[in-house]
Design a protein around this motif. Structure first.
Motif, PDB file in Angstrom:
ATOM      1  N   ASN A   9       0.836  -1.193   0.000  1.00 40.21           N
ATOM      2  CA  ASN A   9       0.000   0.000   0.000  1.00 40.21           C
ATOM      3  C   ASN A   9       0.877   1.252   0.000  1.00 40.21           C
ATOM      4  O   ASN A   9       1.561   1.522   0.985  1.00 40.21           O
ATOM      5  CB  ASN A   9      -0.920   0.020   1.222  1.00 40.21           C
ATOM      6  N   PRO A  10       0.863   2.013  -1.113  1.00 41.72           N
ATOM      7  CA  PRO A  10       0.171   1.772  -2.381  1.00 41.72           C
ATOM      8  C   PRO A  10       0.660   0.484  -3.046  1.00 41.72           C
ATOM      9  O   PRO A  10       1.803   0.077  -2.848  1.00 41.72           O
ATOM     10  CB  PRO A  10       0.535   2.997  -3.223  1.00 41.72           C
ATOM     11  N   ASN A  11      -0.221  -0.099  -3.848  1.00 39.09           N
ATOM     12  CA  ASN A  11       0.116  -1.361  -4.495  1.00 39.09           C
ATOM     13  C   ASN A  11       1.055  -1.125  -5.678  1.00 39.09           C
ATOM     14  O   ASN A  11       1.073  -0.047  -6.276  1.00 39.09           O
ATOM     15  CB  ASN A  11      -1.163  -2.058  -4.975  1.00 39.09           C
ATOM     16  N   ALA A  12       1.833  -2.117  -5.987  1.00 40.86           N
ATOM     17  CA  ALA A  12       2.706  -2.080  -7.158  1.00 40.86           C
ATOM     18  C   ALA A  12       2.435  -3.336  -7.983  1.00 40.86           C
ATOM     19  O   ALA A  12       2.286  -4.421  -7.404  1.00 40.86           O
ATOM     20  CB  ALA A  12       4.166  -2.032  -6.723  1.00 40.86           C
ATOM     21  N   PRO A  13       2.323  -3.199  -9.292  1.00 42.35           N
ATOM     22  CA  PRO A  13       2.621  -2.005 -10.088  1.00 42.35           C
ATOM     23  C   PRO A  13       1.428  -1.094 -10.375  1.00 42.35           C
ATOM     24  O   PRO A  13       1.537  -0.200 -11.198  1.00 42.35           O
ATOM     25  CB  PRO A  13       3.118  -2.622 -11.399  1.00 42.35           C
ATOM     26  N   THR A  14       0.299  -1.285  -9.711  1.00 45.89           N
ATOM     27  CA  THR A  14      -0.904  -0.526 -10.076  1.00 45.89           C
ATOM     28  C   THR A  14      -0.884   0.915  -9.609  1.00 45.89           C
ATOM     29  O   THR A  14      -1.607   1.744 -10.138  1.00 45.89           O
ATOM     30  CB  THR A  14      -2.160  -1.209  -9.507  1.00 45.89           C
ATOM     31  N   SER A  15      -0.112   1.231  -8.571  1.00 48.03           N
ATOM     32  CA  SER A  15       0.057   2.574  -7.997  1.00 48.03           C
ATOM     33  C   SER A  15      -1.116   3.024  -7.136  1.00 48.03           C
ATOM     34  O   SER A  15      -1.150   4.162  -6.677  1.00 48.03           O
ATOM     35  CB  SER A  15       0.320   3.625  -9.094  1.00 48.03           C
ATOM     36  N   ILE A  16      -2.079   2.149  -6.882  1.00 56.92           N
ATOM     37  CA  ILE A  16      -3.306   2.512  -6.169  1.00 56.92           C
ATOM     38  C   ILE A  16      -3.148   2.282  -4.660  1.00 56.92           C
ATOM     39  O   ILE A  16      -2.634   1.247  -4.233  1.00 56.92           O
ATOM     40  CB  ILE A  16      -4.498   1.698  -6.702  1.00 56.92           C
ATOM     41  N   ALA A  17      -3.630   3.232  -3.863  1.00 54.42           N
ATOM     42  CA  ALA A  17      -3.559   3.134  -2.408  1.00 54.42           C
ATOM     43  C   ALA A  17      -4.939   2.877  -1.806  1.00 54.42           C
ATOM     44  O   ALA A  17      -5.959   3.250  -2.373  1.00 54.42           O
ATOM     45  CB  ALA A  17      -2.980   4.418  -1.817  1.00 54.42           C
ATOM     46  N   VAL A  18      -4.945   2.230  -0.640  1.00 53.82           N
ATOM     47  CA  VAL A  18      -6.164   2.087   0.149  1.00 53.82           C
ATOM     48  C   VAL A  18      -6.021   2.944   1.400  1.00 53.82           C
ATOM     49  O   VAL A  18      -4.914   3.304   1.807  1.00 53.82           O
ATOM     50  CB  VAL A  18      -6.430   0.619   0.544  1.00 53.82           C
ATOM     51  N   GLY A  19      -7.152   3.276   2.020  1.00 51.48           N
ATOM     52  CA  GLY A  19      -7.143   4.118   3.200  1.00 51.48           C
ATOM     53  C   GLY A  19      -6.997   3.335   4.489  1.00 51.48           C
ATOM     54  O   GLY A  19      -7.033   2.093   4.503  1.00 51.48           O
ATOM     55  N   LEU A  20      -6.869   4.056   5.595  1.00 51.34           N
ATOM     56  CA  LEU A  20      -6.698   3.407   6.889  1.00 51.34           C
ATOM     57  C   LEU A  20      -7.935   2.620   7.304  1.00 51.34           C
ATOM     58  O   LEU A  20      -7.821   1.609   8.007  1.00 51.34           O
ATOM     59  CB  LEU A  20      -6.363   4.453   7.958  1.00 51.34           C
ATOM     60  N   ASP A  21      -9.107   3.060   6.881  1.00 48.68           N
ATOM     61  CA  ASP A  21     -10.324   2.316   7.207  1.00 48.68           C
ATOM     62  C   ASP A  21     -10.283   0.921   6.590  1.00 48.68           C
ATOM     63  O   ASP A  21     -10.723  -0.056   7.205  1.00 48.68           O
ATOM     64  CB  ASP A  21     -11.566   3.067   6.715  1.00 48.68           C
ATOM     65  N   PHE A  22      -9.756   0.825   5.377  1.00 44.09           N
ATOM     66  CA  PHE A  22      -9.604  -0.467   4.705  1.00 44.09           C
ATOM     67  C   PHE A  22      -8.653  -1.363   5.508  1.00 44.09           C
ATOM     68  O   PHE A  22      -8.954  -2.528   5.778  1.00 44.09           O
ATOM     69  CB  PHE A  22      -9.076  -0.250   3.290  1.00 44.09           C
ATOM     70  N   ILE A  23      -7.519  -0.808   5.893  1.00 42.69           N
ATOM     71  CA  ILE A  23      -6.517  -1.586   6.626  1.00 42.69           C
ATOM     72  C   ILE A  23      -7.063  -2.013   7.980  1.00 42.69           C
ATOM     73  O   ILE A  23      -6.888  -3.163   8.408  1.00 42.69           O
ATOM     74  CB  ILE A  23      -5.220  -0.774   6.785  1.00 42.69           C
ATOM     75  N   ARG A  24      -7.749  -1.106   8.649  1.00 40.08           N
ATOM     76  CA  ARG A  24      -8.343  -1.441   9.946  1.00 40.08           C
ATOM     77  C   ARG A  24      -9.361  -2.571   9.802  1.00 40.08           C
ATOM     78  O   ARG A  24      -9.434  -3.477  10.642  1.00 40.08           O
ATOM     79  CB  ARG A  24      -8.996  -0.207  10.553  1.00 40.08           C
ATOM     80  N   ASP A  25     -10.143  -2.546   8.740  1.00 38.08           N
ATOM     81  CA  ASP A  25     -11.137  -3.591   8.504  1.00 38.08           C
ATOM     82  C   ASP A  25     -10.459  -4.945   8.319  1.00 38.08           C
ATOM     83  O   ASP A  25     -10.906  -5.957   8.883  1.00 38.08           O
ATOM     84  CB  ASP A  25     -11.970  -3.244   7.272  1.00 38.08           C
ATOM     85  N   VAL A  26      -9.380  -4.989   7.538  1.00 38.79           N
ATOM     86  CA  VAL A  26      -8.644  -6.242   7.334  1.00 38.79           C
ATOM     87  C   VAL A  26      -8.072  -6.742   8.663  1.00 38.79           C
ATOM     88  O   VAL A  26      -8.129  -7.936   8.975  1.00 38.79           O
ATOM     89  CB  VAL A  26      -7.527  -6.051   6.287  1.00 38.79           C
TER      90      VAL A  26
END
Length: 359
Positions: A152-169
Motif C-alpha cells: 500500500n500503495p500497491n505495485a505495479p498498479t500505484s493505487i492506495a487504500v485508506g486506513l479504514d480499509f486496513i483497519r477492517d482487514v
C-alpha cells in the motif's frame, strides 16, 4: 537426473528485476529509483567516513540507524527492525511469521517477490484477484488464512487504500500477522504506523530506496510491536547477525536527519507526476490515480509492448510486465522534469496520429 539434483531447492518463477543498463546516459524510468541525489548530510558523511574502521564488524544492533528511524516515526527503538533493503526485511518476516501451514494471502497483481519468498520457504499461499479496476477487495481477506501481506500503495498498479480499509482487514484477522508493505507511502496515502497502538499483529515495512534516494545502499526497515520485533531479531541473529554494513548504518541515519530535503524531494516528484499524467492522457493514455513515484498506464490504440520496444530503441527504459491482465500496461517511473519531457517527446514520435486514424 543425478541423485543429488532432486534435493536442490529451486524456484520455478524467480524474481526478475527491471533491466539495469550499463550505459548511464540513458533515460532510466524502469526501476522506480529516485531521480535526485541523497540528502546533503549523506554526501558529507560519505566524504568524512573513516575507511580504516571497515576492518571492524559493524554495530550488531545498528543502534544509530534504528534510533533515528524511531525518533522520526515517533516509536520506540525496540519497535524497529532494519535490514538490507525492504526485500530483506520482508523475506525475514516470511521466515519468522508465516509458519502455520495455512495459506497466506496476497493479491494476484502485486509486488512479484511475495510468491518467490513463499515458494522459497515452502509457505502455501493464495492470491485473491484484484477487481476489474485493480482495487483490492477487502472481503477476500476475511477467510481463514496463515497471514496476510499487501503493498500500500500497491505495485505495479500505484493505487492506495485508506486506513479504514486496513483497519477492517485487521479486525477480521486478529489471529494472524498482517504485513503492510509501504515502499511507496511517502508519495501518497496514509501510513498504517498510526494503527500500531491498536493492533499488536500489524507489521509496517518501509524502505530508503524510493523517497530517500538510497536504492544503491540497501536500507529497509519495519515497525511493529516489541514482541514481533524481538521475534524477528531472534531469527535474524540465527541467520546472519551482521546484516547491516557500517556505511549503510551511518549514511542511513544521516538521511533520516534531513527532513527538509526529504520533503522537498517528495514534493518535486509529486509535482512532476501530476504534469506527466496530464501529458500522457493528452497523448491517449489512461493512467491509474497514482500514490507512488510511478505511473501505471495503458494506451488506447498502441500495444504496451510495442511502445516499450520503441522507447528502448531511443534509449528510454520503462517497465513492461508480460503477465496476464497487465500485459498492456507500462509502469513509468517519475524522473526529473527533463527526463519526463524526453519521454513525452519520444512518445509523440512513436504514437500514431489520432487525427489520421479517426479520419
Amino acid at each position: 537426473m543425478k541423485a543429488w539434483e532432486k534435493n536442490i531447492r529451486t524456484i520455478k518463477h524467480p524474481y526478475v528485476a527491471g533491466y539495469q543498463p550499463k550505459d548511464y546516459s540513458v533515460t532510466k524510468l524502469n526501476a522506480n529509483e529516485n531521480p535526485y541525489p541523497p540528502a546533503p548530510g549523506v554526501v558529507k558523511a560519505m566524504e568524512e567516513f573513516e575507511t580504516s574502521s571497515l576492518r571492524l564488524y559493524p554495530a550488531l544492533n545498528a543502534d544509530e540507524l534504528i534510533d533515528e528511524i524511531a525518533h522520526f516515526k515517533q516509536v520506540k527503538p525496540s519497535q524497529v527492525f532494519v535490514g538490507v533493503g525492504s526485500d530483506d526485511v520482508i523475506g525475514m518476516c516470511f521466515l519468522t511469521y508465516f509458519n502455520s501451514g495455512k495459506p497466506i494471502l496476497f493479491p494476484d497483481i502485486t509486488y512479484s517477490f511475495y510468491d518467490v519468498w513463499a515458494d522459497l520457504y515452502r509457505i502455501p499461499y493464495e492470491c485473491p484477484k484484484l477487481d476489474e479496476k485493480f482495487h483490492i477487495k477487502k472481503e477476500d481477506y476475511y477467510k481463514d488464512n496463515g497471514g496476510i501481506i499487501f503493498a500500500n500503495p500497491n505495485a505495479p498498479t500505484s493505487i492506495a487504500v485508506g486506513l479504514d480499509f486496513i483497519r477492517d482487514v485487521l479486525e477480521h484477522n486478529q489471529d494472524v500477522i498482517v504485513i503492510v508493505d509501504e515502499a511507496y507511502i511517502d508519495f501518497g496515502g496514509e501510513s498504517a504506523v498510526s494503527l500500531l497502538e491498536e493492533y499488536d499483529n500489524l507489521v509496517v515495512v518501509q524502505t530508503f530506496s524510493k523517497s530517500r534516494s538510497l536504492a544503491g545502499l540497501r536500507v529497509g526497515y519495519c515497525i511493529a510491536s516489541e514482541e514481533l520485533i524481538q521475534a524477528l531479531n531472534t531469527v535474524k541473529f540465527s541467520y546472519n547477525s551482521y546484516t547491516m554494513n557500517m556505511l549503510a548504518i551511518k549514511l542511513g541515519a544521516e538521511s533520516v536527519k534531513d527532513t527538509e530535503y526529504f520533503y522537498q524531494t517528495i514534493d518535486k516528484i509529486i509535482a512532476t507526476r501530476t504534469w506527466s499524467k496530464e501529458q500522457l492522457e493528452q497523448l491517449g493514455f489512461t493512467c491509474m490515480d497514482s500514490s507512488t513515484n510511478f505511473l501505471f498506464a495503458t494506451h488506447k490504440s498502441m500495444a504496451a509492448k510495442e511502445i516499450f520496444e520503441k522507447l528502448q530503441e531511443r534509449k528510454i527504459y520503462v517497465r513492461h510486465f508480460d503477465k496476464e491482465r497487465i500485459d498492456n500496461y507500462l509502469r513509468i517511473t517519475i524522473g526529473t522534469d527533463q527526463q519526463m519531457e524526453q519521454l513525452v517527446n519520444a512518445l509523440k514520435e512513436i504514437l500514431p496520429d489520432e487525427k489520421n486514424i479517426n479520419g
